[in-house]
Design a protein around this motif. Structure first.
Motif, mmCIF file in Angstrom:
data_model
loop_
_atom_site.group_PDB
_atom_site.id
_atom_site.type_symbol
_atom_site.label_atom_id
_atom_site.label_comp_id
_atom_site.label_asym_id
_atom_site.label_seq_id
_atom_site.Cartn_x
_atom_site.Cartn_y
_atom_site.Cartn_z
ATOM 1 N N PRO A 162 0.817 -1.219 0.000
ATOM 2 C CA PRO A 162 0.000 0.000 0.000
ATOM 3 C C PRO A 162 0.850 1.267 0.000
ATOM 4 O O PRO A 162 0.460 2.282 -0.605
ATOM 5 C CB PRO A 162 -0.817 -0.124 1.291
ATOM 6 N N GLU A 163 2.002 1.233 0.657
ATOM 7 C CA GLU A 163 2.877 2.411 0.692
ATOM 8 C C GLU A 163 3.397 2.756 -0.700
ATOM 9 O O GLU A 163 3.467 3.936 -1.081
ATOM 10 C CB GLU A 163 4.061 2.165 1.645
ATOM 11 N N THR A 164 3.729 1.738 -1.478
ATOM 12 C CA THR A 164 4.213 1.983 -2.845
ATOM 13 C C THR A 164 3.086 2.486 -3.733
ATOM 14 O O THR A 164 3.283 3.401 -4.540
ATOM 15 C CB THR A 164 4.817 0.699 -3.428
ATOM 16 N N VAL A 165 1.906 1.905 -3.584
ATOM 17 C CA VAL A 165 0.742 2.385 -4.348
ATOM 18 C C VAL A 165 0.501 3.857 -4.053
ATOM 19 O O VAL A 165 0.295 4.663 -4.969
ATOM 20 C CB VAL A 165 -0.503 1.547 -4.004
ATOM 21 N N ARG A 166 0.531 4.222 -2.774
ATOM 22 C CA ARG A 166 0.292 5.610 -2.386
ATOM 23 C C ARG A 166 1.382 6.523 -2.945
ATOM 24 O O ARG A 166 1.103 7.639 -3.424
ATOM 25 C CB ARG A 166 0.238 5.705 -0.866
ATOM 26 N N TYR A 167 2.629 6.066 -2.891
ATOM 27 C CA TYR A 167 3.750 6.849 -3.415
ATOM 28 C C TYR A 167 3.547 7.163 -4.893
ATOM 29 O O TYR A 167 3.725 8.305 -5.343
ATOM 30 C CB TYR A 167 5.054 6.086 -3.204
ATOM 31 N N VAL A 168 3.192 6.146 -5.668
ATOM 32 C CA VAL A 168 2.993 6.339 -7.106
ATOM 33 C C VAL A 168 1.786 7.233 -7.372
ATOM 34 O O VAL A 168 1.846 8.171 -8.181
ATOM 35 C CB VAL A 168 2.827 4.976 -7.809
ATOM 36 N N ALA A 169 0.669 6.963 -6.707
ATOM 37 C CA ALA A 169 -0.573 7.705 -6.962
ATOM 38 C C ALA A 169 -0.390 9.195 -6.743
ATOM 39 O O ALA A 169 -0.932 10.012 -7.498
ATOM 40 C CB ALA A 169 -1.688 7.167 -6.071
ATOM 41 N N ARG A 170 0.355 9.571 -5.727
ATOM 42 C CA ARG A 170 0.502 10.991 -5.396
ATOM 43 C C ARG A 170 1.424 11.733 -6.349
ATOM 44 O O ARG A 170 1.523 12.959 -6.276
ATOM 45 C CB ARG A 170 0.984 11.129 -3.948
ATOM 46 N N ARG A 171 2.059 11.020 -7.251
ATOM 47 C CA ARG A 171 2.959 11.662 -8.206
ATOM 48 C C ARG A 171 2.444 11.621 -9.641
ATOM 49 O O ARG A 171 3.098 12.107 -10.542
ATOM 50 C CB ARG A 171 4.346 11.010 -8.101
ATOM 51 N N LEU A 172 1.267 11.063 -9.820
ATOM 52 C CA LEU A 172 0.662 11.001 -11.145
ATOM 53 C C LEU A 172 -0.385 12.088 -11.305
ATOM 54 O O LEU A 172 -0.973 12.562 -10.332
ATOM 55 C CB LEU A 172 -0.015 9.641 -11.360
ATOM 56 N N ASP A 173 -0.616 12.471 -12.559
ATOM 57 C CA ASP A 173 -1.790 13.280 -12.851
ATOM 58 C C ASP A 173 -3.010 12.386 -12.674
ATOM 59 O O ASP A 173 -2.910 11.159 -12.677
ATOM 60 C CB ASP A 173 -1.747 13.793 -14.300
ATOM 61 N N ARG A 174 -4.170 12.982 -12.528
ATOM 62 C CA ARG A 174 -5.388 12.187 -12.348
ATOM 63 C C ARG A 174 -5.923 11.731 -13.694
ATOM 64 O O ARG A 174 -6.921 12.214 -14.198
ATOM 65 C CB ARG A 174 -6.415 12.986 -11.549
#
Length: 219
Positions: free
Chosen positions: A164-176
């Motif tokens: 989950p930490e990696t998912v969150r890391y990636v999600a917060r750096r992508l455009d929506r």
């Protein structure tokens, strides 16, 4: 979920069943429309939205449920599907007559496109008028929660176990953008396989930086 991965040799095949579609505020109106079939108030429905917003997934789920055939096929049936109508070369007169025949047969057609029908480059006035009169529902930009959920689904589709930490890391750096989510997941999958590494934050940081994303902000 724990770290580590299982990288498979055969091509990635996304799960496109209705139960695999993640419902969120950005798409719940469109989902409700498709779930209400065959009780539509019209013979046709237009679902529009940007690349990667979920049009193809919804269309294929509806196709499996309805038995729809391609709108160019002269086959008997009660349901038809026309995808990317704003970008697919179309005989406008033929499409106008097809819509008329579907209405007369009390059938249904699902049409997908990026912009709403009023913005399509249609030259035939009768067809333009007909398209503007059809019910249309849009798919909006996903929120951060949906981006995270789609990341989890895409990693699962690829048989990758990601924390989950990696998912969150990636999600917060992508455009929506769900299209961007798909591209980044593919890049991470390929990098993990090539380097024999788990999809964890160090690999995600390197892949995102290679693809031009801002990785300077840390958690």
């Amino acid at each position: 979920m724990s770290g580590g991965q299982l990288a498979l040799e055969w091509p990635h095949r996304p799960a496109l069943a209705r139960e695999d579609f993640l419902v969120a505020p950005a798409n719940e109106a469109a989902v409700a429309w498709l779930d209400s079939w065959p009780g539509w108030p019209s013979h046709a429905l237009v679902v529009h939205g940007p690349e990667g917003s979920g049009k193809t997934h919804l269309a294929q789920a509806w196709r499996a449920r309805s038995g729809a055939v391609a709108a160019t096929e002269e086959l008997p049936g009660r349901a038809w599907l026309l995808e990317d109508a704003d970008r697919t070369p179309t005989d406008e007169t033929a499409l106008f007559h097809l819509l008329n025949r579907i209405a007369e047969a009390r059938g249904h057609v699902l049409i997908t496109a990026r912009p709403p029908p009023a913005r399509w480059p249609v030259a035939l006035p009768d067809l333009a008028s007909r398209l503007r009169a059809l019910p249309a529902v849009g798919l909006g930009a996903p929120d951060e929660a949906l981006v995270e959920a789609v990341l989890v689904k895409q990693f699962a589709d690829r048989q990758l176990r990601v924390s989950p930490e990696t998912v969150r890391y990636v999600a917060r750096r992508l455009d929506r953008s769900l299209a961007q989510v798909a591209r980044v997941c593919e890049a991470l999958d390929k990098a993990a396989l090539a380097q024999g590494r788990a999809v964890a934050i160090p690999l995600a940081r390197a892949v995102l930086a290679t693809h031009g994303f801002d990785t300077s902000r840390e958690e």
